[in-house]
Design an enzyme around this catalytic site. Structure first.
Site, PDB file in Angstrom:
ATOM      1  N   TRP A 357       0.832  -1.207   0.000  1.00  9.74           N
ATOM      2  CA  TRP A 357       0.000   0.000   0.000  1.00  9.74           C
ATOM      3  C   TRP A 357       0.866   1.255   0.000  1.00  9.74           C
ATOM      4  O   TRP A 357       0.368   2.363  -0.238  1.00  9.74           O
ATOM      5  CB  TRP A 357      -0.930   0.000   1.208  1.00  9.74           C
ATOM      6  N   ASP A 358       2.154   1.080   0.258  1.00  8.71           N
ATOM      7  CA  ASP A 358       3.096   2.204   0.259  1.00  8.71           C
ATOM      8  C   ASP A 358       2.944   3.048  -1.003  1.00  8.71           C
ATOM      9  O   ASP A 358       3.018   4.277  -0.962  1.00  8.71           O
ATOM     10  CB  ASP A 358       4.543   1.688   0.312  1.00  8.71           C
ATOM     11  N   GLU A 484       0.486  -2.209  12.535  1.00 10.17           N
ATOM     12  CA  GLU A 484       0.691  -3.657  12.559  1.00 10.17           C
ATOM     13  C   GLU A 484       0.985  -4.200  13.960  1.00 10.17           C
ATOM     14  O   GLU A 484       1.234  -5.391  14.118  1.00 10.17           O
ATOM     15  CB  GLU A 484       1.824  -4.027  11.597  1.00 10.17           C
ATOM     16  N   LYS A 594       2.813   0.853  16.052  1.00  7.86           N
ATOM     17  CA  LYS A 594       4.027   0.848  15.244  1.00  7.86           C
ATOM     18  C   LYS A 594       4.135   2.125  14.420  1.00  7.86           C
ATOM     19  O   LYS A 594       5.228   2.610  14.137  1.00  7.86           O
ATOM     20  CB  LYS A 594       4.009  -0.374  14.321  1.00  7.86           C
ATOM     21  N   GLN A 595       2.983   2.689  14.041  1.00  6.57           N
ATOM     22  CA  GLN A 595       2.983   3.799  13.091  1.00  6.57           C
ATOM     23  C   GLN A 595       1.667   4.550  13.151  1.00  6.57           C
ATOM     24  O   GLN A 595       0.741   4.169  13.862  1.00  6.57           O
ATOM     25  CB  GLN A 595       3.189   3.260  11.680  1.00  6.57           C
TER      26      GLN A 595
END
Length: 766
Positions: A357-358, A484, A594-595
């Protein structure tokens, strides 16, 4: 040194630094990529990733599952190292050149982002005292992406004599692997099979095949001396999978000898006849003067930088890092619809060359704003694999819709760990979002008619099948959001907000095509009806978006606030990333991210919430986010700028922009972080520049960190090229090309006919 030049002088010969240099100084053009290894190699015992890769060229590899449950992935695609054509060795009067023997008097490595070349230059003294200057120039051509060109230049400084140059063309190569790192291939089985090896017209050809996927690649090499009168002896020897061409050269003190090494790569994913077309291309390229090839590269880059020019004033290091990141996006991106952008570009084997998806959320925004052709190609790739996405949805039990694979090359799922892979259904929403973003920036309804609207409709159908109605609201259960460290949850805010957006725009695009008399093709291909479009809108209006009244925030999901807090500030550096030191179940039971997840949703879908909710949510998630993902800091920077926290935005932005040049995550040796590089561009344009392109139109809300004197950037909007220049005093917006545009700056409307210049408003996000 200007911002377009990256230079390392008297660089370290430490093995880890060499691996880092292989990544930072790699050559690529979106089709092929070559790691920046030393031509002559390293001593025995040193590790190297001596790879040459083709975007989208893959083989299948077995991926075992402990339990063979229905739908679990047992076969993946992985990018292959296709050949070694960078090897050139040198002997001076029998003494072998090596950076690790004799004396390196001086050395430097250079990346010239205006000329599109890398340069390695060494002043070396042999053990017997012979001094020579060696200059090696490499280029992966943007004009003909099959070409990788090396110019090897020798200049004796204190002697006359002979040199023996050996140029190697090796097809028998393997991939690098590290069984202890899930981000690198875990099995040493990636190996292409050597077919025919032959010579034709002074060039060597090696035809190789994959072991399982049925793909073919032809590598072709031709060496040419620019000073043929200095060649005393020459030979070309062949064996299966190997060609070696040697030149004995007469050296005269102060006079240069130059060897040109042309490599052409053609594979069956892109060419109908790889061998025939490799021969045709090699003959055409070697018939041109090398000067013409270098000049073509410069012209290509002149046009590239003209549209996407971006500058920060007052911080040379950061400006160079930002320029480097933008250049790497160009090196990484496919120039056709047969490939995409791998997580590491074409710089290494991290994540096995998979597309994530980046691309849609971090990289495609750059090309949407700077290069429409490439943007269409990236969306076109998703259209090419739309049938795979439909099949993937059926595999997951859905009767309709398209579920794009979490990680892939040719369209089928490659994620072995489904809780943080296949369950990340938001990728279908990400793809749809990127299509709509392209449409809003370009107004290209014809492209929507051709393929874009079909993607948006099929992904909308997925949500209709996935979700369920409960107490008047539409809920989406058992999915994983961007974070994640929190998997398999109900009503992930990011996923639900994207699903709502996807459903709304499926109906809108259908309606706009109908108004333009262009909807027949879409209706015929998909069976879409007015009734189904109305159902999309009704469902979108009922999508459940979590909100906590007491905290005044959007919870990341239904259960997130019920979990124990993890003190992120107390995590030692040696315990990062957490995924390598803690079992997934331990991570899933804590409030630890994580993000960016909800924070990312607030950036891309800002209109869903009021600013106070966004502000409180940002403060909450900042305390529980580790930024173990390279995709995180840039988003926190963008949203800090939006909220008026300019210095905080500056801090996060530096972490993002310099990530690879400073090896901040300690894994750049495996390849660049392409998504973060796109994120650093967004940090300037969407963050500090405050650019937004919504359905309502174009708007800006710029701010300026105190550490900078100013910045500027250019972008495409509809038929126009627009430049934004920010200084301490003013915000200037100039229409460089195209027709006049309506634009909102600091919530005030203007008409951009030529140039608008207004005073800067500091703290504009408040």
């Amino acid at each position: 040194m200007d911002k377009y030049t990256l230079c390392a002088e008297d660089f370290s010969l430490d093995n880890q630094e060499l691996l880092l240099g292989e990544t930072l100084f790699h050559n690529a053009n979106g089709y092929l990529g070559v790691r920046g290894c030393f031509e002559e190699g390293y001593p025995q015992g040193f590790s190297q990733v001596r790879g040459t890769y083709i975007n989208g060229f893959y083989d299948f590899a077995y991926m075992g599952q402990a339990e063979k449950l229905h739908g679990l992935v047992e076969e993946k695609q992985t990018i292959l190292n296709v050949a070694d054509t960078q090897t050139i060795t040198l002997k001076l009067e029998g003494e072998t050149f090596s950076m690790f023997e004799g004396t390196v008097m001086k050395s430097r490595r250079v990346l010239d982002m205006r000329k599109g070349i890398t340069l390695r230059e060494i002043w070396w003294e042999s053990p017997d005292g012979r001094q020579v200057r060696i200059k090696i120039t490499r280029m992966a051509s943007f004009v003909d992406t099959s070409l990788f060109l090396v110019r090897y230049e020798l200049e004796p400084l204190n002697f006359d004599g002979t040199a023996d140059l050996s140029s190697v063309h090796k097809g028998d190569v393997k991939n690098f692997f590290d069984p202890n790192d899930p981000r690198v291939a875990g099995e040493e089985i990636q190996h292409i099979l050597i077919g025919e090896t032959w010579e034709d017209g002074g060039a060597s050809y090696i035809l190789s095949n994959t072991s399982k996927s049925g793909k073919t690649v032809c590598s072709a090499v031709k060496n040419a001396a620019e000073e043929p009168e200095q060649v005393e002896a020459h030979s070309l020897s062949l064996e299966k999978g190997l060609a070696r061409e040697t030149f004995r050269v007469k050296l005269v003190r102060g006079k240069c000898f130059r060897l040109l090494k042309y490599t052409v790569l053609c594979d069956s994913c892109h060419f109908a006849d790889p061998a025939g077309q490799a021969k045709e291309k090699l003959e055409a390229l070697t018939a041109q003067p090398a000067k013409a090839l270098y000049e073509g590269q410069e012209r290509y880059l002149d046009a590239f930088w003209d549209t996407c020019e971006i500058d920060v004033y007052g911080d040379g290091e950061l400006n160079r890092a930002l320029t480097y990141n933008v250049y790497q996006l160009l090196q990484s991106v496919t120039k056709d619809r047969y490939g995409n952008i791998a997580a590491k570009g074409l710089s290494g084997e991290g994540y096995e060359g998979h597309y994530f998806w980046d691309t849609e959320m971090y990289i495609l925004p750059f090309f949407t704003l700077t290069n429409r052709e490439i943007a269409r190609n990236l969306i076109g790739y998703r259209y090419q694999i739309l049938e795979n996405a439909r099949e993937n949805a059926r595999q997951m039990g859905h009767k309709q819709g398209a579920l794009y694979p979490w990680r892939t090359i040719m369209g089928s799922e490659c994620s072995g760990y489904f809780p943080s892979g296949t369950a990340a259904y938001h990728i279908s929403g990400d793809v749809a979002y990127s299509v709509v973003a392209y449409y809003l920036a370009s107004g290209d309804l014809e492209f929507m008619e051709q393929c874009g609207a079909e993607i948006v409709v099929e992904t909308a159908r997925l949500w209709m099948d996935l979700g369920c109605w409960y107490q008047g609201k539409f809920h989406i259960n058992e999915v994983t959001g961007p974070d994640e460290y929190t998997c398999m949850v109900n009503n992930n805010y990011y996923t639900n907000a994207l699903a709502k957006y996807n459903l709304i725009w499926a109906a809108k695009l259908y309606g706009r095509l109908k108004e333009a008399g262009k909807a027949d093709g879409l209706a015929e291909r998909t069976g879409l009806t007015d009734g189904e479009a109305e159902a999309f809108v009704k469902t979108a209006e009922a999508v459940f978006l979590p909100y906590d009244e007491e905290l005044g925030i959007n919870p990341q999901d239904d259960s997130f606030l019920q979990k124990k807090l993890w003190d992120v500030s107390a995590i030692p550096e040696e315990d990062k990333p957490l995924l390598l030191h803690h079992h997934p179940l331990e991570l899933y039971r804590y409030q630890v991210c994580k993000q960016a997840d909800t924070v990312l949703a607030h950036f891309i879908l800002e209109e869903e919430e009021d600013l106070e909710t966004i502000r409180k949510s940002y403060a909450y998630y900042e305390k529980v986010t580790t930024h173990d993902s390279s995709l995180s800091s840039c988003i926190f920077s963008i949203m800090a700028a939006r909220l008026g926290m300019v210095e905080k935005a500056y801090g996060y932005f530096g972490d993002s922009a310099k990530m690879d040049l400073y090896n901040a995550h300690k894994n750049t040796k495996d390849g660049i972080h392409t998504a973060n590089m796109g994120g650093s561009y967004m940090g300037i344009v969407y963050g500090f520049g405050g650019l937004r392109i919504r359905e309502q139109g174009l708007s800006l809300r710029p701010c300026l960190p105190k550490q900078w004197e100013g910045y500027h950037f250019r972008f495409l909007y509809e038929d126009s090229v627009i430049e934004v220049r920010i200084s301490r005093e003013t915000c200037a917006v100039t229409l460089l090309r195209g027709t006049e545009k309506e634009i909102v700056i600091y919530d005030r409307p203007y008409v951009l006919r030529d140039r608008i210049e207004i005073p800067m408003e500091q703290g504009a996000g408040d």
